[in-house]
Design an enzyme around this catalytic site. Structure first.
Site, PDB file in Angstrom:
ATOM      1  N   CYS B 169       0.796  -1.221   0.000  1.00 32.58           N
ATOM      2  CA  CYS B 169       0.000   0.000   0.000  1.00 32.58           C
ATOM      3  C   CYS B 169       0.833   1.277   0.000  1.00 32.58           C
ATOM      4  O   CYS B 169       0.281   2.376  -0.022  1.00 32.58           O
ATOM      5  CB  CYS B 169      -0.957  -0.032   1.174  1.00 32.58           C
ATOM      6  SG  CYS B 169      -1.918  -1.560   1.153  1.00 32.58           S
ATOM      7  N   HIS B 302      -2.243   8.112   6.045  1.00 29.81           N
ATOM      8  CA  HIS B 302      -2.522   6.773   5.510  1.00 29.81           C
ATOM      9  C   HIS B 302      -3.947   6.401   5.921  1.00 29.81           C
ATOM     10  O   HIS B 302      -4.708   5.915   5.105  1.00 29.81           O
ATOM     11  CB  HIS B 302      -1.492   5.777   6.039  1.00 29.81           C
ATOM     12  CG  HIS B 302      -1.647   4.405   5.484  1.00 29.81           C
ATOM     13  ND1 HIS B 302      -1.608   4.150   4.125  1.00 29.81           N
ATOM     14  CD2 HIS B 302      -1.852   3.195   6.081  1.00 29.81           C
ATOM     15  CE1 HIS B 302      -1.787   2.839   3.928  1.00 29.81           C
ATOM     16  NE2 HIS B 302      -1.935   2.248   5.082  1.00 29.81           N
ATOM     17  N   GLU B 313      -0.701   5.735  13.779  1.00 30.42           N
ATOM     18  CA  GLU B 313      -0.293   6.836  12.905  1.00 30.42           C
ATOM     19  C   GLU B 313      -0.452   8.182  13.618  1.00 30.42           C
ATOM     20  O   GLU B 313       0.426   9.052  13.533  1.00 30.42           O
ATOM     21  CB  GLU B 313      -1.115   6.830  11.610  1.00 30.42           C
ATOM     22  CG  GLU B 313      -0.635   7.903  10.620  1.00 30.42           C
ATOM     23  CD  GLU B 313      -1.359   7.843   9.277  1.00 30.42           C
ATOM     24  OE1 GLU B 313      -2.341   7.085   9.149  1.00 30.42           O
ATOM     25  OE2 GLU B 313      -0.929   8.572   8.356  1.00 30.42           O
ATOM     26  N   LYS B 334      -9.303   8.112   2.355  1.00 26.46           N
ATOM     27  CA  LYS B 334      -9.716   6.736   2.079  1.00 26.46           C
ATOM     28  C   LYS B 334     -11.204   6.517   2.360  1.00 26.46           C
ATOM     29  O   LYS B 334     -11.816   5.629   1.769  1.00 26.46           O
ATOM     30  CB  LYS B 334      -8.872   5.756   2.897  1.00 26.46           C
ATOM     31  CG  LYS B 334      -7.436   5.631   2.356  1.00 26.46           C
ATOM     32  CD  LYS B 334      -6.673   4.513   3.011  1.00 26.46           C
ATOM     33  CE  LYS B 334      -5.334   4.268   2.320  1.00 26.46           C
ATOM     34  NZ  LYS B 334      -4.314   5.268   2.655  1.00 26.46           N
ATOM     35  N   HIS B 339      -9.603   2.403  -0.058  1.00 25.60           N
ATOM     36  CA  HIS B 339      -8.174   2.134   0.015  1.00 25.60           C
ATOM     37  C   HIS B 339      -7.778   1.473  -1.301  1.00 25.60           C
ATOM     38  O   HIS B 339      -8.094   0.309  -1.550  1.00 25.60           O
ATOM     39  CB  HIS B 339      -7.868   1.210   1.195  1.00 25.60           C
ATOM     40  CG  HIS B 339      -6.397   1.034   1.452  1.00 25.60           C
ATOM     41  ND1 HIS B 339      -5.437   1.566   0.606  1.00 25.60           N
ATOM     42  CD2 HIS B 339      -5.729   0.393   2.437  1.00 25.60           C
ATOM     43  CE1 HIS B 339      -4.230   1.248   1.078  1.00 25.60           C
ATOM     44  NE2 HIS B 339      -4.380   0.536   2.187  1.00 25.60           N
ATOM     45  N   PHE B 398       1.746  -3.404   3.905  1.00 27.29           N
ATOM     46  CA  PHE B 398       2.133  -4.753   4.318  1.00 27.29           C
ATOM     47  C   PHE B 398       3.622  -4.916   4.051  1.00 27.29           C
ATOM     48  O   PHE B 398       4.144  -4.386   3.074  1.00 27.29           O
ATOM     49  CB  PHE B 398       1.379  -5.790   3.478  1.00 27.29           C
ATOM     50  CG  PHE B 398       0.041  -6.181   4.021  1.00 27.29           C
ATOM     51  CD1 PHE B 398      -0.625  -5.404   4.933  1.00 27.29           C
ATOM     52  CD2 PHE B 398      -0.566  -7.350   3.586  1.00 27.29           C
ATOM     53  CE1 PHE B 398      -1.871  -5.785   5.419  1.00 27.29           C
ATOM     54  CE2 PHE B 398      -1.804  -7.735   4.060  1.00 27.29           C
ATOM     55  CZ  PHE B 398      -2.455  -6.953   4.973  1.00 27.29           C
TER      56      PHE B 398
END
Lengths: 413, 410
Positions: B169, B302, B313, B334, B339, B398
C-alpha cells in the site's frame, strides 16, 4: 558525480547451489537443470526445470521469522544472510537502522497465490486462509528480510518482468546515490510454480526438449525455448567510503546503469532488427567511463539470453551494437543456460559479473556447441581461455518484454 | 533561519494531473468531490461478493473507453492498464509536455499490487471448472505487473526509464519519490509517476479473511472504526524538473520537496506499536525536504480506518510534530475514495496537491465521533478553506514499509 558504490558480498540460492559452489560450477560449465521432481511418464512434457538446491533456510533465518515464510521469501532472506556473511558485515543498532533492501521479483510467491485462489474457489471466502494472504504481496520477501535482519532503511520491491533483478540493482544504485542509504542489500528472487510452468508451456515458450539435463543453451543454433528455474541472488552494496571505513574486501565497483527504450509491443520482446544501434545505451555507458582503456584488459557481457530463438538474437544484436569495436576483447555469457529463466535471475547475472571482475575466472556457456553466427561476438564457451589480467569491466544486459532495456556496469574497483 | 518553503527551494514541480477513481473520472471532478465531502463506497458489483463478510468497496463504475487503444492492444489491456492509461492521458494533456521533443528524457514509474490479477483469476477458474483446457496467452500477457508502465511508454512514446514499485500500500507514494530521484540525478526532465489498482478476488478475499474490511463505509480516526474499505483507481502526476518546467512556461500545481522511506522491521501486517517506522519515514522526509515541522500545515494520512493503523499513525504524527501537532490538520481521503492499495499513494498525493493548489482541507468523511486516543484535527466530514504552505502524504504497507512525501505550494 555521486560517490562510488561498491559490491562487497554476494549471497546465492540457485540450481547450481550456493556460494562458493555456484561460482565453481558455473565456471566449470555445469548445469543446474534436471528432470522435474517426481515426474513420470504421465507428467506432461516438457519435464525439465532448474530447481534451487543444496540449501536449507533453517541454516540462515531465525526460527521465529521462518515459521510463516513462503518458499520465495525463504530463498531471498537466506541469500541476504549469506551475502552479509560474505561481506563480513554485521548490521546492529544504528547500522541496521540506516541499512535497507531493494528486491526485484517478477511474480513473487506464486505457489501460495495459486493455493490461496484454489482454496477460495473450492471452499468460498469464509474459509480463505488469513495466514497465507500477507505472504502474497510481492514485497513479503523484503518485509521478512527487514524483520529478520532489523533493517529500518529504505525497503523497496520492484517489478520489471524478466529484468526485475537488474531493475532492483539499478534502483539500489539510485537509492544510495541520492544519499538515502550507505548500505543496501540488493538483488532478487523468483520461484518455480506449477501454474507458471503450465502458462509458459501453453504459450509455447518452454523448450520442448526433454532429452537431457544439459539442454538449455543460450546463443546456440539449436535453442528452442527456455527451461523454468528459480533462485535468489543478493549483493551487498555500499558507498566506497563506508566499505573503506570498515576495511571491507571490495569485489567490484558498481559504476552505474543505463535505460533504453526499444521499439516493442508492450506484451512482447523487440525484434533483433528493431534494436538499431543501441545509441542511448552506448552514450549512457560512455558517460560512465565505458569502455575502459584497452590496456585495462578484457570485458565481460552477462546477457539475459535464455535459449529462446528471438530473445537471444535480439540480445546478440544489441550486445554487438553496444560493444561495437570493443567486441573482439569481450566475452559474452549468460547464467540462464545453467539456472533456467526466472524473472529476477538478472540479479544472479550481476553476481556473476561481480565475481568475474573480482576473480578473473570465466562464467561459461557450458552447453554451447554451435553458436548462432553472432557477428563479432566471442562467446564464453567451454574452450574460451581465461583472460590474462582478468576482467576490467562487466556489463549485465537485460531486454525484457515490453522493450524497456537495462544495462548495468561493474568494473574493477 | 529558513523562510517559507515553496517554489524557490524546489527543484521538482508537478505540472500535470490525471485520475480515474471511484469518486471521479477527471481531476476537476475529483477536486469537487473532495470539497463536497462525497463518499464513493458502495455495494461490490465487479464480482459475486456473496459469502464475504463485507460486500462494499469503492469501485470505478464506468471503465474509461478503450477506443484510443490500437485494436491489437485493446483486448489485452487489463482493467489496471485502462485506468492508468486514462489517468496518464489526462495528466499529459494537462501538463502540455511535448514528449516527442526529447522522448528519452521522459520516464514512467508506477506503483501497483495486483495489475491484471482479476483476468489471471478468471483464467485459473476456467481451468478448475473445466471450461478451458489450457491457458490462453492472449488472456494472460496483460496480467503481469510491469505491463501498465510498458503500455504507457508505448502509447505515449516515452523513451526514458520505466519502473513498477510493488511495496503493497505504499507503492505509489514511493513511485512519486523515485520520480524526484530520477530528476535530481539528471536521468530525466519529466516523469509520469503514479499508481494503478483494480479490484480482484484475491485482495478482497484476503482482507476479508483477515477481518480487516469494515462492514460499513470506513470511518478513519472514528471511535467506532472497524476496518478499511477497498477501492480501485489510478492517478498519474507529471513530475518535472523545475528548470525544465520554467523553460517551457509550464504551470506548476505544486512542488515536491522530498520524500522519506523506512521499514518497521517488526511484523508483516501489524504496524509497529509505537509507530516507530511511520515516525522515521516522516522524520526522514522532512529532513530531506529541508522542512521544519512548524512549516507543515496538513497531512494526508494513511488513515485506513483499521483500529490499529489510525491510533499508531496519530501517535507517530504527535511524536514527530510535538507542539506543532496542535495546529496541524490531518485527514484521510480513504473514506471518500476507498483504500486503493498500489494506487493509494498517488491518489492521495493528488488530493494533497489539490489541497495546496486550491487552498482547502479535504475532509475525513464518515468521521462522526473522533477517537479520544487520536488527538488531532482530522477535518471531520466537511472540507474547509485553508491556505497551506507545506503538506505531507503518508503511505504505509504490508511488509512494514513506510513512505512520506513532502509537497509544497507552487
Amino acid at each position: 558525480m555521486p560517490e562510488a558504490i561498491v559490491a562487497t558480498g554476494v549471497g546465492v540460492v540457485s540450481p547450481l547451489g550456493s556460494q562458493p559452489a555456484f561460482w565453481r560450477r558455473f565456471c566449470a560449465g555445469e548445469t543446474g537443470i534436471a528432470p522435474v521432481a517426481g515426474a513420470d511418464a504421465a507428467t506432461p512434457a516438457p519435464r525439465l526445470e532448474a530447481r534451487a538446491r543444496d540449501w536449507d533456510a533453517r541454516d540462515h533465518v531465525r526460527p521465529a521469522v521462518l515459521r510463516r515464510m513462503d518458499h520465495c521469501s525463504q530463498m531471498i532472506v537466506s541469500a541476504c544472510r549469506m551475502a552479509l556473511a560474505d561481506a563480513a558485515l554485521v548490521l546492529e543498532g544504528r547500522a541496521a537502522e540506516e541499512a535497507g533492501i531493494v528486491i526485484g521479483t517478477a511474480f513473487g510467491n506464486l505457489r501460495e497465490s495459486e493455493d490461496f485462489l484454489r482454496g477460495l474457489f473450492a471452499k468460498g471466502p469464509a474459509l480463505a486462509n488469513p495466514l497465507t494472504f500477507p505472504n502474497l504481496v510481492l514485497n513479503a520477501p523484503a518485509g521478512y528480510a527487514a524483520i529478520d535482519l532489523g533493517l529500518r532503511g529504505p525497503n523497496l520491491t520492484v517489478v520489471r518482468g524478466e529484468a526485475s533483478g537488474e531493475a532492483a540493482l539499478a534502483q539500489a544504485y539510485d537509492t544510495i546515490a541520492t544519499g538515502q542509504a550507505d548500505v543496501l542489500l540488493a538483488g532478487g528472487g523468483d520461484e518455480l510454480a506449477p501454474i507458471l510452468r503450465e502458462i509458459y508451456r501453453d504459450a509455447g515458450l518452454l523448450s520442448p526438449d526433454d532429452g537431457g539435463e544439459a539442454w538449455s543453451s543460450p546463443f546456440d543454433q539449436r535453442r528452442n525455448g527456455f527451461v523454468p528455474g528459480e533462485g535468489a541472488a543478493i549483493l551487498v552494496l555500499e558507498t566506497a567510503r563506508h566499505a573503506a571505513a570498515r576495511g571491507a574486501r571490495v569485489l567490484a565497483e558498481f559504476a552505474g546503469h543505463v535505460a533504453e527504450s526499444l521499439p516493442a509491443s508492450p506484451h512482447d520482446w523487440p525484434t533483433a532488427s528493431a534494436v538499431g544501434d543501441a545509441a542511448a545505451t552506448r552514450h549512457g555507458l560512455a558517460a560512465l567511463g565505458f569502455p575502459p582503456p584497452r590496456a585495462a584488459g578484457t570485458l565481460l557481457a552477462v546477457s539475459c539470453a535464455a535459449s529462446t530463438a528471438r530473445l537471444d538474437a535480439t540480445e546478440a544484436a544489441r550486445l554487438a551494437a553496444i560493444l561495437g569495436p570493443e567486441a573482439p576483447r569481450a566475452l559474452v555469457t549468460s547464467v540462464k543456460g545453467a539456472v533456467g529463466e526466472w524473472g529476477s535471475s538478472g540479479a544472479l547475472a550481476a553476481v556473476a559479473a561481480v565475481l568475474a571482475v573480482a576473480t578473473g575466472e570465466v562464467p561459461r556457456l557450458g552447453a554451447l556447441d554451435a553458436p548462432d553466427p553472432g557477428g563479432a561476438l566471442r562467446f564464453a564457451d567451454r574452450r574460451a581461455p581465461a583472460p590474462h589480467g582478468g576482467f576490467a569491466a562487466a556489463l549485465v544486459s537485460a531486454t525484457p518484454r515490453g522493450g524497456g532495456a537495462l544495462t548495468l556496469l561493474f568494473r574493477r574497483a | 533561519m529558513r523562510g517559507e518553503p515553496g517554489a524557490g527551494d524546489a527543484d521538482v514541480v508537478v505540472t500535470g494531473l490525471g485520475t480515474v477513481n471511484a469518486l471521479a473520472s477527471s481531476v476537476d471532478a475529483f477536486a469537487a468531490a473532495l470539497r463536497a465531502g462525497a463518499c464513493a463506497i458502495g455495494p461490490v458489483t465487479g464480482f459475486d461478493a456473496s459469502g464475504y463478510r463485507s460486500r462494499i468497496a469503492a469501485e470505478v463504475k464506468e471503465l474509461p473507453p478503450s477506443d484510443r487503444l490500437p485494436p491489437a492492444l485493446r483486448r489485452r489491456a487489463s482493467r489496471s492498464d485502462r485506468l492508468a492509461l486514462a489517468a496518464a492521458a489526462e495528466a499529459l494533456r494537462d501538463s502540455g509536455l511535448d514528449v516527442a521533443a526529447a522522448p528519452a528524457r521522459v520516464g514512467v514509474v508506477l506503483g501497483a499490487t495486483t495489475a491484471g490479477m482479476m483476468a489471471a483469476e478468471t483464467s485459473l477458474l476456467a481451468r478448475i471448472t473445466g471450461t478451458a483446457t489450457r491457458y490462453r496467452r492472449s488472456r494472460l500477457v496483460g496480467t503481469p505487473m510491469a505491463t501498465s508502465a510498458d503500455l504507457i511508454a508505448h502509447l505515449f512514446g516515452l523513451g526514458g526509464p520505466r519502473l513498477v514499485l510493488s511495496t503493497a500500500c505504499s507503492s505509489s507514494g514511493t513511485a512519486l519519490g523515485i520520480a524526484c530521484d530520477w530528476i535530481r540525478l539528471g536521468r530525466v526532465d519529466a516523469v509520469l509517476a503514479g499508481g494503478t489498482e483494480s479490484m480482484c478476488r484475491t485482495i478482497f478475499a484476503g482482507f476479508n479473511a483477515l477481518k480487516a474490511l469494515s462492514l460499513e463505509p470506513c470511518r478513519p480516526f472514528d471511535r467506532r472504526r472497524a476496518g478499511l474499505s477497498l477501492g480501485e483507481g489510478a492517478a498519474i502526476l507529471v513530475v518535472e524538473s523545475a528548470a525544465h518546467a520554467a523553460r517551457r512556461n509550464a504551470r506548476a500545481h505544486a512542488t515536491i520537496l522530498g520524500y522519506g522511506l523506512s521499514a518497521d522491521a517488526h511484523h508483516l501486517t501489524a504496524p509497529h506499536p509505537e509507530g516507530a517506522g511511520a515516525a522515521l519515514a516522516m522524520t526522514r522526509a522532512l529532513a530531506r525536504a529541508g522542512v521544519a515541522p512548524a512549516d507543515v500545515d496538513y497531512i494526508n494520512a494513511h488513515g485506513t480506518g483499521t483500529p490499529l493503523n489510525d491510533v499508531v499513525e496519530a501517535a507517530a504524527i504527535e511524536r514527530v510534530f510535538g507542539e506543532a501537532a496542535a495546529r496541524l490538520a490531518v485527514s484521510s481521503t480513504k473514506a471518500a475514495v476507498g483504500h486503493t492499495l498500489g494506487a493509494a499513494g498517488a491518489i492521495e498525493g493528488l488530493a494533497t496537491v489539490l489541497a495546496l493548489r486550491d487552498g482547502f482541507l479535504p475532509p475525513t468523511v464518515n468521521l462522526e465521533e473522533p477517537d479520544p486516543a487520536c488527538r488531532l484535527d482530522f477535518v471531520p466530514r466537511a472540507s474547509r478553506p485553508a491556505a497551506l504552505r507545506c503538506a505531507l502524504s503518508n503511505s504505509y504497507g504490508f511488509g512494514g514499509n513506510n513512505t512520506t512525501v513532502v509537497f509544497g505550494r507552487a
